[in-house]
Design an enzyme around this catalytic site. Structure first.
Site, PDB file in Angstrom:
ATOM      1  N   ASN A  96       0.810  -1.221   0.000  1.00  0.00           N
ATOM      2  CA  ASN A  96       0.000   0.000   0.000  1.00  0.00           C
ATOM      3  C   ASN A  96       0.843   1.271   0.000  1.00  0.00           C
ATOM      4  O   ASN A  96       0.393   2.308  -0.468  1.00  0.00           O
ATOM      5  CB  ASN A  96      -0.921  -0.038   1.223  1.00  0.00           C
ATOM      6  CG  ASN A  96      -1.508   1.319   1.541  1.00  0.00           C
ATOM      7  OD1 ASN A  96      -2.474   1.760   0.916  1.00  0.00           O
ATOM      8  ND2 ASN A  96      -0.920   2.017   2.510  1.00  0.00           N
TER       9      ASN A  96
ATOM     10  N   TYR B  54       3.753   8.796 -11.692  1.00  0.00           N
ATOM     11  CA  TYR B  54       2.863   7.991 -10.842  1.00  0.00           C
ATOM     12  C   TYR B  54       2.047   6.995 -11.690  1.00  0.00           C
ATOM     13  O   TYR B  54       1.894   5.826 -11.307  1.00  0.00           O
ATOM     14  CB  TYR B  54       1.940   8.967 -10.103  1.00  0.00           C
ATOM     15  CG  TYR B  54       0.994   8.399  -9.083  1.00  0.00           C
ATOM     16  CD1 TYR B  54       1.434   8.006  -7.821  1.00  0.00           C
ATOM     17  CD2 TYR B  54      -0.368   8.308  -9.359  1.00  0.00           C
ATOM     18  CE1 TYR B  54       0.546   7.535  -6.874  1.00  0.00           C
ATOM     19  CE2 TYR B  54      -1.265   7.834  -8.413  1.00  0.00           C
ATOM     20  CZ  TYR B  54      -0.807   7.450  -7.162  1.00  0.00           C
ATOM     21  OH  TYR B  54      -1.702   6.981  -6.224  1.00  0.00           O
TER      22      TYR B  54
HETATM   23  P1  NDP Z   1      -1.142   8.750   2.633  1.00  0.00           P
HETATM   24  O1  NDP Z   1      -0.257   9.815   2.069  1.00  0.00           O
HETATM   25  O2  NDP Z   1      -2.298   9.134   3.477  1.00  0.00           O
HETATM   26  O3  NDP Z   1      -0.252   7.690   3.445  1.00  0.00           O
HETATM   27  C1  NDP Z   1       0.894   7.163   2.845  1.00  0.00           C
HETATM   28  C2  NDP Z   1       1.380   6.003   3.662  1.00  0.00           C
HETATM   29  O4  NDP Z   1       2.476   5.401   2.974  1.00  0.00           O
HETATM   30  C3  NDP Z   1       1.897   6.412   5.033  1.00  0.00           C
HETATM   31  O5  NDP Z   1       1.597   5.376   5.924  1.00  0.00           O
HETATM   32  C4  NDP Z   1       3.400   6.549   4.803  1.00  0.00           C
HETATM   33  O6  NDP Z   1       4.190   6.324   5.970  1.00  0.00           O
HETATM   34  C5  NDP Z   1       3.623   5.415   3.827  1.00  0.00           C
HETATM   35  N1  NDP Z   1       4.808   5.578   3.000  1.00  0.00           N
HETATM   36  C6  NDP Z   1       5.082   6.544   2.081  1.00  0.00           C
HETATM   37  N2  NDP Z   1       6.277   6.329   1.531  1.00  0.00           N
HETATM   38  C7  NDP Z   1       6.788   5.217   2.107  1.00  0.00           C
HETATM   39  C8  NDP Z   1       7.995   4.502   1.967  1.00  0.00           C
HETATM   40  N3  NDP Z   1       8.924   4.877   1.105  1.00  0.00           N
HETATM   41  N4  NDP Z   1       8.177   3.395   2.754  1.00  0.00           N
HETATM   42  C9  NDP Z   1       7.243   2.997   3.625  1.00  0.00           C
HETATM   43  N5  NDP Z   1       6.068   3.629   3.795  1.00  0.00           N
HETATM   44  C10 NDP Z   1       5.858   4.739   3.049  1.00  0.00           C
HETATM   45  O7  NDP Z   1      -1.603   7.899   1.360  1.00  0.00           O
HETATM   46  P2  NDP Z   1      -2.994   7.158   1.018  1.00  0.00           P
HETATM   47  O8  NDP Z   1      -3.478   6.409   2.187  1.00  0.00           O
HETATM   48  O9  NDP Z   1      -3.864   8.142   0.349  1.00  0.00           O
HETATM   49  O10 NDP Z   1      -2.472   6.158  -0.114  1.00  0.00           O
HETATM   50  C11 NDP Z   1      -2.227   4.786   0.102  1.00  0.00           C
HETATM   51  C12 NDP Z   1      -2.040   4.118  -1.236  1.00  0.00           C
HETATM   52  O11 NDP Z   1      -3.212   4.307  -2.034  1.00  0.00           O
HETATM   53  C13 NDP Z   1      -0.875   4.665  -2.067  1.00  0.00           C
HETATM   54  O12 NDP Z   1      -0.235   3.607  -2.744  1.00  0.00           O
HETATM   55  C14 NDP Z   1      -1.556   5.584  -3.044  1.00  0.00           C
HETATM   56  O13 NDP Z   1      -0.798   5.742  -4.216  1.00  0.00           O
HETATM   57  C15 NDP Z   1      -2.855   4.846  -3.280  1.00  0.00           C
HETATM   58  N6  NDP Z   1      -3.936   5.673  -3.790  1.00  0.00           N
HETATM   59  C16 NDP Z   1      -4.484   6.686  -3.028  1.00  0.00           C
HETATM   60  C17 NDP Z   1      -5.520   7.435  -3.536  1.00  0.00           C
HETATM   61  C18 NDP Z   1      -6.176   8.534  -2.764  1.00  0.00           C
HETATM   62  O14 NDP Z   1      -7.064   9.193  -3.325  1.00  0.00           O
HETATM   63  N7  NDP Z   1      -5.820   8.780  -1.511  1.00  0.00           N
HETATM   64  C19 NDP Z   1      -6.049   7.196  -4.883  1.00  0.00           C
HETATM   65  C20 NDP Z   1      -5.419   6.118  -5.575  1.00  0.00           C
HETATM   66  C21 NDP Z   1      -4.405   5.390  -5.036  1.00  0.00           C
HETATM   67  P3  NDP Z   1       4.535   7.537   7.006  1.00  0.00           P
HETATM   68  O15 NDP Z   1       3.255   7.802   7.768  1.00  0.00           O
HETATM   69  O16 NDP Z   1       5.612   6.997   7.870  1.00  0.00           O
HETATM   70  O17 NDP Z   1       4.953   8.706   6.186  1.00  0.00           O
END
Ligand code: NDP
Length: 245
Positions: free
Chosen positions: A91, A156
């Site tokens: 995720n 992306y």
């Molecule tokens: P958020 O920005 O709310 O959260 C991102 C999460 O990913 C956090 O837990 C963060 O950890 C973690 N993270 C980021 N980079 C890394 C890394 N290099 N290693 C480990 N952990 C990492 O994102 P969303 O919940 O919105 O998104 C989750 C997934 O869903 C993603 O893959 C995103 O691309 C996808 N997505 C989201 C959409 C949306 O509308 N929100 C739409 C389509 C897809 P930390 O808290 O430590 O920074």
């Protein structure tokens, strides 16, 4: 002795990942909550998991850093011989949008490294024990952008489309071992990632007229992670309020 059953959720500290951690815990799984740096948020997820009555373990690593991923997951496996990871949810993701002529090399590299290489780095570590266990569920969180492509998101869109290809290929490699591999493609979901978007304006073009919630994505993840979903594999399922893809 039956092994303790775990789910590993990358990026489990916030947003969609947190909701998935809670939903899988509600189904009886112990949860490995990966995060990159936001320990406080990861601890809050752990609290929510504990409320469901299962164990939560925080695992801090950057999914893009292959050696670090290996080190942390190898150590965890050595320390937990009585445990098995049955569910992996890839995720963790970031976006860093701009039109291609303006894109810095670093914007391309970090988005590919986190979203695409991250999926490889973590899956590679978890897959062999899963194959030996002869049961598993891998769920990759992709995006509408990876299906249709979005201007301003060439990096992306490429990363997410790459994960979709990997999902379909891996599903065919591991199906005979009772391991399914599917992708969930969310549209606009209310999280930190979409925090600065104009929700009102964008909602107008979504058939259900609103952004989705992390829980609405997590509900599908929990189903795909269940034993009942054993005949669904290699699929990309959208959770996007009816946005045409
Ligand atoms: P958020 O920005 O709310 O959260 C991102 C999460 O990913 C956090 O837990 C963060 O950890 C973690 N993270 C980021 N980079 C890394 C890394 N290099 N290693 C480990 N952990 C990492 O994102 P969303 O919940 O919105 O998104 C989750 C997934 O869903 C993603 O893959 C995103 O691309 C996808 N997505 C989201 C959409 C949306 O509308 N929100 C739409 C389509 C897809 P930390 O808290 O430590 O920074």
């Amino acid at each position: 002795m039956e092994k303790k059953r775990y789910a590993l959720v990358t990026g489990g500290s916030r947003g969609i990942g947190r909701a998935i951690c809670v939903a899988l815990a509600a189904n009886g799984y112990h949860i490995l909550i990966n995060y990159k740096g936001n320990k406080e948020a990861a601890e809050e997820t752990a609290r929510l998991v504990a409320e469901q009555g299962t164990l939560a373990t925080l695992l801090c690593f950057d999914v893009a850093a292959r050696d670090g991923v290996r080190k942390v997951l190898t150590q965890w496996a050595e320390d937990n011989k009585d445990a098995v990871i049955e569910i992996l949810v890839n995720n963790a993701g970031i976006r860093n949008d701009t039109l291609l002529p303006m894109m810095a090399d670093d914007q391309w590299d970090t988005v590919l490294d986190t979203n695409l290489q991250g999926m490889y780095n973590v899956t590679k570590q978890v897959l062999t024990p899963m194959l030996l266990h002869r049961y598993g569920r891998i769920i990759n969180i992709v995006s509408l952008s990876g299906i249709k492509g979005m201007p301003g998101q060439v990096n992306y869109s490429a990363a997410k489309a790459g994960v979709i290809g990997a999902t379909k290929a891996l599903a065919q490699e591991v199906g005979k071992r009772n391991i399914t591999v599917n992708a969930i493609a969310p549209g606009f979901i209310k999280t930190d990632m979409t925090g600065e978007l104009n929700e009102q304006e964008l909602s107008a073009m979504i058939p259900v007229k609103r952004f989705g919630t992390p829980e609405e994505v997590a509900a599908l993840a929990a189903f795909l992670a269940s034993a009942q979903a054993g005949y669904i594999t290699g699929q990309v399922i959208s959770v996007n309020g009816g946005l045409y893809t």
